[in-house]
Design an enzyme around this catalytic site. Structure first.
Site, PDB file in Angstrom:
ATOM      1  N   CYS A   1       0.369   9.720   0.615  1.00  0.00           N
ATOM      2  CA  CYS A   1      -0.245   8.733  -0.280  1.00  0.00           C
ATOM      3  C   CYS A   1      -1.544   9.265  -0.882  1.00  0.00           C
ATOM      4  O   CYS A   1      -2.440   9.682  -0.147  1.00  0.00           O
ATOM      5  CB  CYS A   1      -0.512   7.451   0.507  1.00  0.00           C
ATOM      6  SG  CYS A   1      -1.484   6.225  -0.410  1.00  0.00           S
TER       7      CYS A   1
ATOM      8  N   TRP B   1       4.483   1.183   6.844  1.00  0.00           N
ATOM      9  CA  TRP B   1       4.454   2.589   7.217  1.00  0.00           C
ATOM     10  C   TRP B   1       4.760   2.712   8.715  1.00  0.00           C
ATOM     11  O   TRP B   1       4.367   1.855   9.506  1.00  0.00           O
ATOM     12  CB  TRP B   1       3.080   3.194   6.945  1.00  0.00           C
ATOM     13  CG  TRP B   1       2.703   3.259   5.501  1.00  0.00           C
ATOM     14  CD1 TRP B   1       2.088   2.276   4.766  1.00  0.00           C
ATOM     15  CD2 TRP B   1       2.906   4.354   4.609  1.00  0.00           C
ATOM     16  NE1 TRP B   1       1.892   2.702   3.478  1.00  0.00           N
ATOM     17  CE2 TRP B   1       2.384   3.976   3.352  1.00  0.00           C
ATOM     18  CE3 TRP B   1       3.468   5.627   4.746  1.00  0.00           C
ATOM     19  CZ2 TRP B   1       2.415   4.819   2.243  1.00  0.00           C
ATOM     20  CZ3 TRP B   1       3.496   6.469   3.645  1.00  0.00           C
ATOM     21  CH2 TRP B   1       2.981   6.066   2.407  1.00  0.00           C
TER      22      TRP B   1
ATOM     23  N   THR C   1      -1.103  -1.440   3.662  1.00  0.00           N
ATOM     24  CA  THR C   1      -1.513  -0.247   2.928  1.00  0.00           C
ATOM     25  C   THR C   1      -2.236   0.778   3.795  1.00  0.00           C
ATOM     26  O   THR C   1      -2.816   0.456   4.830  1.00  0.00           O
ATOM     27  CB  THR C   1      -2.429  -0.629   1.751  1.00  0.00           C
ATOM     28  OG1 THR C   1      -3.637  -1.197   2.272  1.00  0.00           O
ATOM     29  CG2 THR C   1      -1.758  -1.635   0.833  1.00  0.00           C
ATOM     30  N   VAL C   2      -2.193   2.025   3.323  1.00  0.00           N
ATOM     31  CA  VAL C   2      -3.011   3.109   3.850  1.00  0.00           C
ATOM     32  C   VAL C   2      -3.915   3.584   2.716  1.00  0.00           C
ATOM     33  O   VAL C   2      -3.536   3.482   1.547  1.00  0.00           O
ATOM     34  CB  VAL C   2      -2.140   4.286   4.372  1.00  0.00           C
ATOM     35  CG1 VAL C   2      -1.412   3.896   5.634  1.00  0.00           C
ATOM     36  CG2 VAL C   2      -1.146   4.781   3.317  1.00  0.00           C
TER      37      VAL C   2
ATOM     38  N   TYR D   1       0.744   5.834 -12.520  1.00  0.00           N
ATOM     39  CA  TYR D   1       1.580   4.711 -12.070  1.00  0.00           C
ATOM     40  C   TYR D   1       1.916   3.791 -13.242  1.00  0.00           C
ATOM     41  O   TYR D   1       3.009   3.232 -13.317  1.00  0.00           O
ATOM     42  CB  TYR D   1       0.859   3.924 -10.977  1.00  0.00           C
ATOM     43  CG  TYR D   1       0.857   4.620  -9.645  1.00  0.00           C
ATOM     44  CD1 TYR D   1       1.820   4.325  -8.690  1.00  0.00           C
ATOM     45  CD2 TYR D   1      -0.097   5.588  -9.338  1.00  0.00           C
ATOM     46  CE1 TYR D   1       1.835   4.971  -7.463  1.00  0.00           C
ATOM     47  CE2 TYR D   1      -0.091   6.234  -8.124  1.00  0.00           C
ATOM     48  CZ  TYR D   1       0.874   5.924  -7.185  1.00  0.00           C
ATOM     49  OH  TYR D   1       0.891   6.574  -5.975  1.00  0.00           O
TER      50      TYR D   1
END
Length: 326
Positions: A63, A96, A130-131, A194
């Site tokens: 990521c 994840w 999220t990370v 993105y």
């Protein structure tokens, strides 16, 4: 639209007819020296004290947003102060996972999914898992996932634990200009790729493409006359740009249709990217195979077959960059 890096494996990223809009709502807690009120940034959440060994940084190398924190942690010499957990490159609809660790369990937190740390604190957490995320080791609860402020605070709040020759990533005399540069990099490049990849219409894609390449041309011109974005030394701005450049030819050029040129065809940017890659703290955080597996497997709207390309050859990143002459 939610962050496609954090979603499930069903075809739901590209909203037909819409422009991609990243959800920037994160857990607003901060880790500060003595849990003090910080001079900069949000203080809407709780304040946690800086304390070596208390926290674990969970950051998937695949990521780009998490990659920032891995680089800053290394540059500042915080490896023995904040431990790190590395989720695998792909994830399912829940979160994840630690599938690269023995038994699929993080060896410190004892969990299979990052989701467990979020739910330990917020049983009904409504957003993406999220990370990067910072987790309190003892309680197993997530502290924050606010990625721009995580790296900011690693510099400003953990200074007592930096290595002696740690770089000044936020020079006071350059900060005002650097904030403007980083904002443009985020909106037009980090997020711009993105916006191209998840455009829901031809019109949205065309507009996103033009915005991205206007910014890439600006960067090419800027880096033709200076070694780093802010001059002669590496700053946080370089970290933030590098994570997108490292993924450009391997993923964004084809997978996200950002294909006017390859990074390797832009002399200043390509030399700059290799210069950083070969700088201790940068290249060792990059795993091209994990990066490709993440994007080409998880983003089924964009790549329904799930086939992961074999190229490009990562050896080109080790070729001479010539940037010391700039």
């Amino acid at each position: 639209m939610s962050d496609p890096d954090e979603q499930d494996l069903t075809p739901s990223y590209v909203a037909k007819g819409q422009e991609f809009d990243r959800d920037m709502n994160y857990i607003p807690d901060r880790i500060t020296r003595d849990a003090r009120r910080p001079e900069h940034g949000p203080v809407e959440g709780e304040l946690w004290p800086v304390e070596p060994g208390r926290y674990r940084l969970i950051a998937a190398p695949a990521c780009p947003w998490a990659n920032r924190s891995l680089i800053v942690r290394k540059l500042l010499g915080l490896e023995d102060v904040i431990s790190v957990g590395l989720p695998g490159p792909t994830h399912d609809k829940r979160s994840w996972t630690f599938d690269l660790d023995p038994g699929g369990v993080d060896p410190v937190l004892g969990i299979e999914r990052l989701q467990d740390a979020y739910f330990a604190r917020y049983p009904d957490y409504p957003r993406g898992i999220t990370v990067p995320a910072i987790v309190e080791v003892e309680s197993g609860k997530v502290v924050t996932n606010d990625f721009p402020w995580i790296t900011h605070d690693l510099f400003f709040e953990w200074r007592d634990f930096h290595r002696e020759d740690a770089p000044d990533l936020w020079p006071a005399e350059l900060r005002e200009e650097m904030e403007e540069v980083m904002q443009r990099i985020f909106t037009e490049v980090n997020n711009g790729v993105y916006r191209c990849g998840f455009a829901g219409s031809q019109e949205a894609y065309d507009a996103a493409y033009d915005r991205l390449w206007a910014a890439m041309d600006w960067l090419e011109e800027r880096l033709a006359t200076r070694r780093y974005l802010m001059g002669e030394a590496i700053t946080e701005a370089d970290v933030r740009l590098f994570t997108t450049l490292a993924r450009f030819d391997a993923v964004y050029h084809g997978h996200f249709k950002c294909n006017r040129q390859k990074l390797t065809e832009m002399p200043a940017l390509w030399g700059y990217a290799r210069d950083l890659f070969q700088t201790p703290g940068f290249g060792e955080t990059i795993d091209f195979e994990q990066i490709k597996q993440h994007y080409y497997v998880v983003h089924v709207d964009v790549n329904p077959s799930g086939i992961v390309p074999k190229g490009p050859d990562p050896a080109v990143w080790e070729t001479p960059h010539g940037r010391d002459a700039v």
